[in-house]
Design a protein around this motif. Sequence first.
Motif, PDB file in Angstrom:
ATOM      1  N   GLY A 670       0.793  -1.220   0.000  1.00  0.00           N
ATOM      2  CA  GLY A 670       0.000   0.000   0.000  1.00  0.00           C
ATOM      3  C   GLY A 670       0.829   1.276   0.000  1.00  0.00           C
ATOM      4  O   GLY A 670       0.263   2.368  -0.112  1.00  0.00           O
ATOM      5  N   GLY A 752       1.032   6.531   2.181  1.00  0.00           N
ATOM      6  CA  GLY A 752       0.663   5.229   2.694  1.00  0.00           C
ATOM      7  C   GLY A 752       0.096   5.317   4.087  1.00  0.00           C
ATOM      8  O   GLY A 752      -0.377   6.377   4.530  1.00  0.00           O
ATOM      9  N   ASP A 756       4.397   2.690   7.639  1.00  0.00           N
ATOM     10  CA  ASP A 756       4.986   2.160   6.409  1.00  0.00           C
ATOM     11  C   ASP A 756       6.389   2.740   6.215  1.00  0.00           C
ATOM     12  O   ASP A 756       6.647   3.916   6.518  1.00  0.00           O
TER      13      ASP A 756
END
Length: 862
Positions: A670, A752, A756
């Motif tokens: 993602g 994101g 992350d």
Amino acid sequence: MLGLGIMTKVKAAARSLQRHANPAAPLRDPTPLSAANRLGPEDLAQRHRVLDRLGVRRLPYPFSGILALASDTDGSSRADYEFYSRLFVAERGLDFGDSVRLIDSPVGDFPGMKLFGWNAEPPPAGEYRAPADGLTFFETLREAYLGNIDHFHGLMNSGPKIVVLPVSPAADGMLVLPDADAFCRGGIHGAAPMPALGILLHGRVAAPDGAATLTVALRSGGTVGYRRVTDTATGWTPKLEAEGAATLFEPAGEIPVVPAVADIRSIHWGDAGTPVTTVGIVNLHRAAIARCADRLSCRYGIRLPLLTDCTAFAFAGEGSADHHARRNLEMLQGDPLPARYGRHKGRDVFHACYVDDLESFAYALPELARDLGLRFINPAGWTGETGADMPILNLIVPATARDGQGVYVARRALAPLADRDGAPDPDSANQGTLTISRRMAALLDRFAEGPDGCAWVLYTHLGNLRPKPADPGDRKAHFPDSVMDRLQDAMFGITAAARTAPRMMFTRASLAYDYARVLRGLAEHPGCLRRSRNRIDISSWTDPVLGGRCPDAVDELNGLTLQTDDPAGCAVFLDGRPVPWLARNPPDEGGRPSITVVGRGVLHEPLSPAAFASLPDTVTAENCRAEWCADGLAIAIDASGHACLRVDPGELTPVGAQSLLMHLAASSAGLSYCVEIDTRTGGRFRLFDAATTDPADRWPAGPLTAWYAPFGSAGGRALAIPFAGLRWTAAARPGGPLPSHPTAAVTIRLHGAAGDRLMVHNLAFNRPGVRPPLGDGDPLTVGGRADGAMPGDRVVASVTWNGRTTQAQTQVVDAAGWFLFDDLPCGAQATITAPTGATATIDVRRRTMALDLRHGARGRAC
């Protein structure tokens, strides 16, 4: 320092073993550029079918043709060199490499574009008439490391030659020479230095006991000693007249510094009673050439891939000599072939001894080709083939020299010129600045007609403009923006029209020749390329012409484009080792995606924010935390979902860069990211992961020059981004900003979830074919300029490496105040002190570093 020198020699010996001797392939015709040695239409078609079956594109994606310039350095000066490097490389981003002379030339007026003098040492202090004439030794090395110097020029006149002079015997064996200029046509050889002198005494002179030496007295003062040659196993019998052999003497020590033939005042011969009426003075050049090339290769890591203007007399065949050296034959009084030995034809006539003397360049090829990296030569006096479309497989032609050594002859093109009515242009004979842009335009016109898979290396003398312009703007007038825009557009595909038309790759000559060599090898050894699922294995083969392994290193695969259905997941291996840098390409004109091998030539240490940690003003972090770990730089995003890390790289100028090497890995699927490069010329270039399909999606809007998204996800692997693959916005125009212009900032943006992370393993500007990156302990070249430094002064360096401190010192190498250290280890800290007391303390990291000790007490990098 001593340990580094030993390691360098060990590495050189290992390279020599790798390039094991292998008999050259038999040729139909020993003449270098004979049509019999080229691949005919049927041979070409057969090899093209092999490449198609292997899934190998004939030319690198996305190109259909290759254009390179092989500029001979004749008539060039520092101003010429700097202008062309700036015009092609710095301003236009075109991968052009000029030439310099390996050694000085004995003929003509070439101010200073050379590496070595006749004694195989760097040019001595004061040799340049003015600092503006030529590059210093250090500057030349630095430009070679950066790729701005691509090849070497001018061994055509590298002897050996014999100058025959009458002498007047005097008492005690003194042979007095008259003014040599009167016996050397035009003063050319009388004023030229010779790297080593063999003294030929006419009349089967027998050396008396204890007198096997002679002494040469110079008009400028001092003497040089010579000893009689007793080993006749070479098979060469020097003669001055057909009826009498001569006695040969050679230097008593290493290659002595003999300023010129005209400087020889007398020769003292031990036997006063021996009648001697003529003396022949012959230069022995092979040792000097091999010594220069060995020093470049072993000490500085610079090899000689290409030599232009080499003697065609190195090859057998009367047709070869007649075709390539007609003017030389006329100089030799119209003989059908050059003399095997110097033959006395009168008191003021001499013969050049090019061929069968074992000291000639013709017999230096084994050292150069097998051990020192020489692969391609262009024979003497050959100007290029007019109007020929050269298939890439015929860009190089195998040949065998007189010593039996195989070598590839590099073909060059001379694009024809015609007036509006189609008649030959009156400037057609000019290969210099007057016509080169028009020739490039004519070739682009020809390319537009559709000769797919061809390559042209244009022959030119870029510096040979007469009269020399006082204003650099006078040179610019010969390169109109209309032609340069067209050439740049064909290379980078900036305009929409260029992206839909056949693309022309502009590269350095040696890279074009190496690409042709690898492609020929694969076509002739198809079993060396194997495929299995998403893996391609390439095995090296024995080069049938040079012997040794091909490719010798992974960088020689640069440009090789392999079709694959899975460019994102495909991996390439050479002899079982992974090929690290691959560009992953969208479908080509045939509908097949592919991958392209990108050779590595990093122009600087990889960009890393940690390198600027001591300068907090150069790093700006927003909504993220950046920290070093064992694998590189980790950038963690916070709860905002958007993060930005901006780095000011200081004086980073990636001149000549053709691609960007990136190794970025996201912690989750993602997380998306982009890297932005802002240039000081006003451009912004955005490079992002494949998850982002639009340059404006998720990232701040603003002026954008070009963008790049890899085809498919790189999956955290190393990724090479070729600048020829950028997608340009509608506002972009040729002549504008390029990513290789001086860098203003590098910005990494993230999008994101909180936590992350993006791992940055590598981010570096790359120019394939330049010297590879450094390892700790590898020797570097460090030089600079110092106020008050005089020829012979010492510059001292205190070097700390691996906890030990040593002292090194060097002489100023020229009268402009440039000094040079050529053996400082990468990773060391060095404090350099000039004679004036000015000092500079540096961390030795870059391939070549230039220090300026002319401004105050402490120096600065420049």
